[in-house]
Design a protein around this motif. Sequence first.
Motif, PDB file in Angstrom:
ATOM      1  N   ALA A   1       0.658  -1.219  -0.030  1.00  0.00           N
ATOM      2  CA  ALA A   1       0.372  -0.443   0.458  1.00  0.00           C
ATOM      3  C   ALA A   1       1.110   1.257  -0.389  1.00  0.00           C
ATOM      4  CB  ALA A   1      -0.575   0.226   1.476  1.00  0.00           C
ATOM      5  N   VAL A   2       0.724   1.935  -0.966  1.00  0.00           N
ATOM      6  CA  VAL A   2       1.959   2.926  -1.237  1.00  0.00           C
ATOM      7  C   VAL A   2       1.166   4.095  -0.255  1.00  0.00           C
ATOM      8  CG1 VAL A   2       2.753   4.690  -3.079  1.00  0.00           C
ATOM      9  CG2 VAL A   2       2.364   2.471  -3.713  1.00  0.00           C
ATOM     10  N   ASP A   3       0.302   4.101   0.261  1.00  0.00           N
ATOM     11  CA  ASP A   3       0.031   5.934   0.740  1.00  0.00           C
ATOM     12  C   ASP A   3       0.040   5.452   2.332  1.00  0.00           C
ATOM     13  OD1 ASP A   3       0.442   7.088  -1.509  1.00  0.00           O
ATOM     14  OD2 ASP A   3      -1.946   7.258  -2.231  1.00  0.00           O
ATOM     15  N   VAL A   4       0.196   4.081   2.630  1.00  0.00           N
ATOM     16  CA  VAL A   4      -0.540   3.862   3.716  1.00  0.00           C
ATOM     17  C   VAL A   4       1.236   3.465   4.549  1.00  0.00           C
ATOM     18  CG1 VAL A   4      -0.892   1.890   5.615  1.00  0.00           C
ATOM     19  CG2 VAL A   4      -1.991   2.915   3.526  1.00  0.00           C
ATOM     20  N   ASP A   5       1.380   4.064   6.163  1.00  0.00           N
ATOM     21  CA  ASP A   5       2.483   4.562   6.608  1.00  0.00           C
ATOM     22  C   ASP A   5       3.125   3.608   6.989  1.00  0.00           C
ATOM     23  OD1 ASP A   5       2.475   6.798   6.773  1.00  0.00           O
ATOM     24  OD2 ASP A   5       1.857   7.093   8.848  1.00  0.00           O
ATOM     25  N   GLY A   6       4.268   2.876   6.789  1.00  0.00           N
ATOM     26  CA  GLY A   6       5.671   1.423   6.531  1.00  0.00           C
ATOM     27  C   GLY A   6       4.493   0.599   5.610  1.00  0.00           C
ATOM     28  N   HIS A   7       4.120   1.096   5.050  1.00  0.00           N
ATOM     29  CA  HIS A   7       3.659   0.628   3.465  1.00  0.00           C
ATOM     30  C   HIS A   7       3.011  -1.600   3.815  1.00  0.00           C
ATOM     31  CE1 HIS A   7       4.960   3.957   0.909  1.00  0.00           C
ATOM     32  NE2 HIS A   7       6.224   3.473   1.975  1.00  0.00           N
ATOM     33  N   PRO A   8       2.424  -1.621   4.196  1.00  0.00           N
ATOM     34  CA  PRO A   8       1.850  -2.705   4.916  1.00  0.00           C
ATOM     35  C   PRO A   8       1.498  -3.528   3.518  1.00  0.00           C
ATOM     36  CG  PRO A   8      -0.213  -1.356   4.889  1.00  0.00           C
ATOM     37  CD  PRO A   8       1.336  -0.607   4.909  1.00  0.00           C
ATOM     38  N   SER A   9       1.890  -4.884   3.262  1.00  0.00           N
ATOM     39  CA  SER A   9       1.693  -5.518   2.252  1.00  0.00           C
ATOM     40  C   SER A   9       0.324  -6.777   2.341  1.00  0.00           C
ATOM     41  CB  SER A   9       3.034  -6.899   2.475  1.00  0.00           C
ATOM     42  OG  SER A   9       4.731  -6.006   1.861  1.00  0.00           O
ATOM     43  N   VAL A  10      -0.099  -6.605   0.734  1.00  0.00           N
ATOM     44  CA  VAL A  10      -0.666  -7.813   0.640  1.00  0.00           C
ATOM     45  C   VAL A  10      -0.430  -8.689  -0.455  1.00  0.00           C
ATOM     46  CG1 VAL A  10      -2.476  -6.254   0.907  1.00  0.00           C
ATOM     47  CG2 VAL A  10      -2.529  -6.206  -1.512  1.00  0.00           C
ATOM     48  N   PHE A  11      -1.208 -10.248  -0.240  1.00  0.00           N
ATOM     49  CA  PHE A  11      -1.154 -11.392  -0.916  1.00  0.00           C
ATOM     50  C   PHE A  11      -2.462 -11.048  -2.517  1.00  0.00           C
ATOM     51  CE2 PHE A  11       1.614 -11.679   2.801  1.00  0.00           C
ATOM     52  CZ  PHE A  11       2.860 -11.814   1.919  1.00  0.00           C
ATOM     53  N   LEU A  12      -2.156 -11.596  -3.625  1.00  0.00           N
ATOM     54  CA  LEU A  12      -2.369 -11.573  -4.414  1.00  0.00           C
ATOM     55  C   LEU A  12      -2.188 -13.172  -5.623  1.00  0.00           C
ATOM     56  CD1 LEU A  12      -4.987 -10.007  -5.853  1.00  0.00           C
ATOM     57  CD2 LEU A  12      -2.481  -9.227  -7.161  1.00  0.00           C
ATOM     58  N   THR A  13      -3.192 -13.624  -5.627  1.00  0.00           N
ATOM     59  CA  THR A  13      -3.074 -15.143  -5.865  1.00  0.00           C
ATOM     60  C   THR A  13      -3.778 -14.791  -7.279  1.00  0.00           C
ATOM     61  OG1 THR A  13      -2.511 -16.276  -4.119  1.00  0.00           O
ATOM     62  CG2 THR A  13      -3.585 -17.322  -6.712  1.00  0.00           C
ATOM     63  N   LEU A  14      -3.236 -14.856  -8.264  1.00  0.00           N
ATOM     64  CA  LEU A  14      -4.120 -14.623  -9.577  1.00  0.00           C
ATOM     65  C   LEU A  14      -3.726 -16.016 -10.653  1.00  0.00           C
ATOM     66  CD1 LEU A  14      -2.371 -10.948 -10.651  1.00  0.00           C
ATOM     67  CD2 LEU A  14      -4.488 -11.025 -10.155  1.00  0.00           C
ATOM     68  N   TRP A  15      -4.527 -16.558 -11.318  1.00  0.00           N
ATOM     69  CA  TRP A  15      -4.814 -17.957 -11.417  1.00  0.00           C
ATOM     70  C   TRP A  15      -4.638 -17.813 -12.842  1.00  0.00           C
ATOM     71  CZ3 TRP A  15      -4.489 -22.086  -8.619  1.00  0.00           C
ATOM     72  CH2 TRP A  15      -4.433 -21.904  -7.458  1.00  0.00           C
ATOM     73  N   LEU A  16      -4.127 -18.603 -13.621  1.00  0.00           N
ATOM     74  CA  LEU A  16      -3.761 -18.175 -15.228  1.00  0.00           C
ATOM     75  C   LEU A  16      -4.754 -20.271 -15.740  1.00  0.00           C
ATOM     76  CD1 LEU A  16      -1.032 -17.704 -13.595  1.00  0.00           C
ATOM     77  CD2 LEU A  16      -0.508 -18.290 -16.381  1.00  0.00           C
TER      78      LEU A  16
END
Length: 138
Positions: A64-79
């Motif tokens: 998250a670019v605009d959040v202090d500390g830039h917390p991460s999230v995970f994204l799983t994209l299926w092929l």
Amino acid sequence: MSEEGPIQIGEFEVDPSTIPPPPTLPQGQELLFEVAESKREEKVKTQEDGSERRSVWVNARASAVDVDGHPSVFLTLWLNERFLGPTHRSYAHFLQFMGLPYTTRAADLRGVRFYAFAAPDKKRDDGQPAITKITKRA
């Protein structure tokens, strides 16, 4: 030092009270995310009848670019062709939505920005957030 004493992290002794809590992600807000890393994953599973079933997906971590500390999230994209889900689950739909060619490799997603909502992932016990809806490209 804390009353419990230091803990071993790798080759270092660390006082647990000095470890800051991880940054939190605001819930129910549209946020700007940037793909920090992504890679292609594949698994071949042998069925009972001896046939093989191949699953292919992209695992990505976005911050998250605009959040202090830039917390991460995970994204799983299926092929897999059989998966025709929403933009935050289907690699083909994600590429189409972002205006990227279908020839885009997983590693090429680094730096791609998009707006999305995130919420705790119901499939994980640790409450780690996941993307629940991608709303627009940045």
